[in-house]
Write a protein that holds these residues in place. Sequence first.
Motif, PDB file in Angstrom:
ATOM      1  N   ILE A  39       0.847  -1.202   0.000  1.00  0.00           N
ATOM      2  CA  ILE A  39       0.000   0.000   0.000  1.00  0.00           C
ATOM      3  C   ILE A  39       0.877   1.244   0.000  1.00  0.00           C
ATOM      4  O   ILE A  39       0.643   2.192  -0.765  1.00  0.00           O
ATOM      5  N   THR A  40       1.905   1.242   0.833  1.00  0.00           N
ATOM      6  CA  THR A  40       2.818   2.384   0.904  1.00  0.00           C
ATOM      7  C   THR A  40       3.493   2.625  -0.437  1.00  0.00           C
ATOM      8  O   THR A  40       3.555   3.771  -0.915  1.00  0.00           O
ATOM      9  N   GLU A  41       3.985   1.567  -1.052  1.00  0.00           N
ATOM     10  CA  GLU A  41       4.670   1.727  -2.335  1.00  0.00           C
ATOM     11  C   GLU A  41       3.729   2.292  -3.399  1.00  0.00           C
ATOM     12  O   GLU A  41       4.121   3.162  -4.177  1.00  0.00           O
ATOM     13  N   THR A  42       2.479   1.844  -3.401  1.00  0.00           N
ATOM     14  CA  THR A  42       1.493   2.362  -4.359  1.00  0.00           C
ATOM     15  C   THR A  42       1.251   3.851  -4.134  1.00  0.00           C
ATOM     16  O   THR A  42       1.258   4.642  -5.080  1.00  0.00           O
ATOM     17  N   ILE A  43       1.066   4.234  -2.879  1.00  0.00           N
ATOM     18  CA  ILE A  43       0.796   5.643  -2.559  1.00  0.00           C
ATOM     19  C   ILE A  43       2.011   6.512  -2.875  1.00  0.00           C
ATOM     20  O   ILE A  43       1.879   7.595  -3.464  1.00  0.00           O
ATOM     21  N   VAL A  44       3.202   6.051  -2.492  1.00  0.00           N
ATOM     22  CA  VAL A  44       4.418   6.828  -2.770  1.00  0.00           C
ATOM     23  C   VAL A  44       4.615   6.974  -4.276  1.00  0.00           C
ATOM     24  O   VAL A  44       5.001   8.034  -4.759  1.00  0.00           O
ATOM     25  N   ASN A  45       4.315   5.933  -5.042  1.00  0.00           N
ATOM     26  CA  ASN A  45       4.410   6.011  -6.503  1.00  0.00           C
ATOM     27  C   ASN A  45       3.501   7.092  -7.076  1.00  0.00           C
ATOM     28  O   ASN A  45       3.841   7.734  -8.067  1.00  0.00           O
ATOM     29  N   PHE A  47       2.629   9.910  -5.565  1.00  0.00           N
ATOM     30  CA  PHE A  47       2.989  11.260  -5.144  1.00  0.00           C
ATOM     31  C   PHE A  47       4.451  11.653  -5.361  1.00  0.00           C
ATOM     32  O   PHE A  47       4.767  12.834  -5.359  1.00  0.00           O
ATOM     33  N   VAL A  48       5.338  10.701  -5.500  1.00  0.00           N
ATOM     34  CA  VAL A  48       6.752  11.018  -5.691  1.00  0.00           C
ATOM     35  C   VAL A  48       7.093  10.846  -7.173  1.00  0.00           C
ATOM     36  O   VAL A  48       7.026   9.741  -7.710  1.00  0.00           O
ATOM     37  N   VAL A  49       7.435  11.968  -7.786  1.00  0.00           N
ATOM     38  CA  VAL A  49       7.753  11.958  -9.209  1.00  0.00           C
ATOM     39  C   VAL A  49       8.995  11.099  -9.452  1.00  0.00           C
ATOM     40  O   VAL A  49       9.981  11.191  -8.722  1.00  0.00           O
ATOM     41  N   ASP A  50       8.938  10.260 -10.459  1.00  0.00           N
ATOM     42  CA  ASP A  50      10.056   9.390 -10.852  1.00  0.00           C
ATOM     43  C   ASP A  50      10.541   8.492  -9.720  1.00  0.00           C
ATOM     44  O   ASP A  50      11.735   8.218  -9.602  1.00  0.00           O
ATOM     45  N   PHE A  51       9.615   8.019  -8.885  1.00  0.00           N
ATOM     46  CA  PHE A  51       9.989   7.136  -7.773  1.00  0.00           C
ATOM     47  C   PHE A  51      10.739   5.902  -8.281  1.00  0.00           C
ATOM     48  O   PHE A  51      11.732   5.489  -7.681  1.00  0.00           O
ATOM     49  N   ASP A  52      10.266   5.334  -9.375  1.00  0.00           N
ATOM     50  CA  ASP A  52      10.883   4.106  -9.898  1.00  0.00           C
ATOM     51  C   ASP A  52      12.321   4.305 -10.361  1.00  0.00           C
ATOM     52  O   ASP A  52      13.097   3.353 -10.393  1.00  0.00           O
ATOM     53  N   SER A  53      12.673   5.536 -10.709  1.00  0.00           N
ATOM     54  CA  SER A  53      14.035   5.767 -11.197  1.00  0.00           C
ATOM     55  C   SER A  53      15.006   6.194 -10.088  1.00  0.00           C
ATOM     56  O   SER A  53      16.188   6.412 -10.346  1.00  0.00           O
ATOM     57  N   ASN A  57      18.533   2.900  -2.297  1.00  0.00           N
ATOM     58  CA  ASN A  57      18.611   3.384  -0.910  1.00  0.00           C
ATOM     59  C   ASN A  57      17.651   4.553  -0.670  1.00  0.00           C
ATOM     60  O   ASN A  57      17.090   4.689   0.414  1.00  0.00           O
ATOM     61  N   GLU A  58      17.442   5.412  -1.682  1.00  0.00           N
ATOM     62  CA  GLU A  58      16.476   6.519  -1.542  1.00  0.00           C
ATOM     63  C   GLU A  58      15.050   5.988  -1.516  1.00  0.00           C
ATOM     64  O   GLU A  58      14.217   6.492  -0.763  1.00  0.00           O
ATOM     65  N   LYS A  59      14.778   4.995  -2.355  1.00  0.00           N
ATOM     66  CA  LYS A  59      13.452   4.366  -2.352  1.00  0.00           C
ATOM     67  C   LYS A  59      13.151   3.781  -0.972  1.00  0.00           C
ATOM     68  O   LYS A  59      12.077   3.999  -0.413  1.00  0.00           O
ATOM     69  N   ASP A  60      14.120   3.030  -0.449  1.00  0.00           N
ATOM     70  CA  ASP A  60      13.930   2.397   0.863  1.00  0.00           C
ATOM     71  C   ASP A  60      13.692   3.424   1.958  1.00  0.00           C
ATOM     72  O   ASP A  60      12.842   3.237   2.827  1.00  0.00           O
ATOM     73  N   ALA A  61      14.441   4.516   1.917  1.00  0.00           N
ATOM     74  CA  ALA A  61      14.283   5.569   2.922  1.00  0.00           C
ATOM     75  C   ALA A  61      12.893   6.206   2.827  1.00  0.00           C
ATOM     76  O   ALA A  61      12.236   6.431   3.858  1.00  0.00           O
ATOM     77  N   LEU A  62      12.451   6.480   1.612  1.00  0.00           N
ATOM     78  CA  LEU A  62      11.116   7.051   1.421  1.00  0.00           C
ATOM     79  C   LEU A  62      10.034   6.089   1.895  1.00  0.00           C
ATOM     80  O   LEU A  62       9.092   6.490   2.585  1.00  0.00           O
ATOM     81  N   LEU A  63      10.177   4.821   1.526  1.00  0.00           N
ATOM     82  CA  LEU A  63       9.171   3.828   1.913  1.00  0.00           C
ATOM     83  C   LEU A  63       9.122   3.645   3.426  1.00  0.00           C
ATOM     84  O   LEU A  63       8.043   3.494   4.011  1.00  0.00           O
ATOM     85  N   GLU A  64      10.271   3.680   4.070  1.00  0.00           N
ATOM     86  CA  GLU A  64      10.295   3.535   5.527  1.00  0.00           C
ATOM     87  C   GLU A  64       9.634   4.736   6.207  1.00  0.00           C
ATOM     88  O   GLU A  64       8.814   4.580   7.108  1.00  0.00           O
ATOM     89  N   THR A  65       9.970   5.932   5.744  1.00  0.00           N
ATOM     90  CA  THR A  65       9.398   7.145   6.330  1.00  0.00           C
ATOM     91  C   THR A  65       7.890   7.203   6.122  1.00  0.00           C
ATOM     92  O   THR A  65       7.126   7.389   7.067  1.00  0.00           O
ATOM     93  N   TYR A  66       7.477   7.058   4.874  1.00  0.00           N
ATOM     94  CA  TYR A  66       6.051   7.159   4.566  1.00  0.00           C
ATOM     95  C   TYR A  66       5.273   5.941   5.049  1.00  0.00           C
ATOM     96  O   TYR A  66       4.087   6.044   5.341  1.00  0.00           O
TER      97      TYR A  66
END
Length: 163
Positions: A39-45, A47-53, A57-66
């Motif tokens: 659910i978090t990954e879907t929501i972050v995708n 709202f965060v521009v170019d999350f997949d790119s 380590n940045e993806k993991d940090a964002l996913l942990e925070t959010y």
Amino acid sequence: MKKRYMKIIFICLTLLWMAVIFYFSHQTGAKSSNVSGKITETIVNWFVVDFDSLPLNEKDALLETYGYIIRKMGHFTEFAVLSLCLFLAFMTFTDREYVIYPSVLGLSILYAISDEFHQSFISARVPALKDVLIDSFGAMTMLLGIAIFLNLLKLRRTGTEYD
């Protein structure tokens, strides 16, 4: 007769929602983390521009925070919806607000406490007072919203101007 059907509908809706909360609480820690992670990954995708790119380590940090925020918003929302269901059920029995509001809040808090107690028996889950407080705040916020909405309706019906 119509009121009888409304009682049955709102009681069933309340029990169904309580079962949904129970189902989520009954998931093991691993399953719960997996579901909330998706659910978090879907929501972050969204709202965060170019999350997949982003680098891993940045993806993991964002996913942990959010992820933490989204999980707590889930608690808040579950119990806001529960208090709405309980409120609707109580409204079919009485129109005494001084009975309805404290009863709904009390039942919501008791269910939040029992929900956390239930989690103490589930693998890799632990009860948390913080979650009971978040759940209770969700219920209180919904009840406040209902009270404001109903008072605005009363003002509109009576034609009273609100300054």
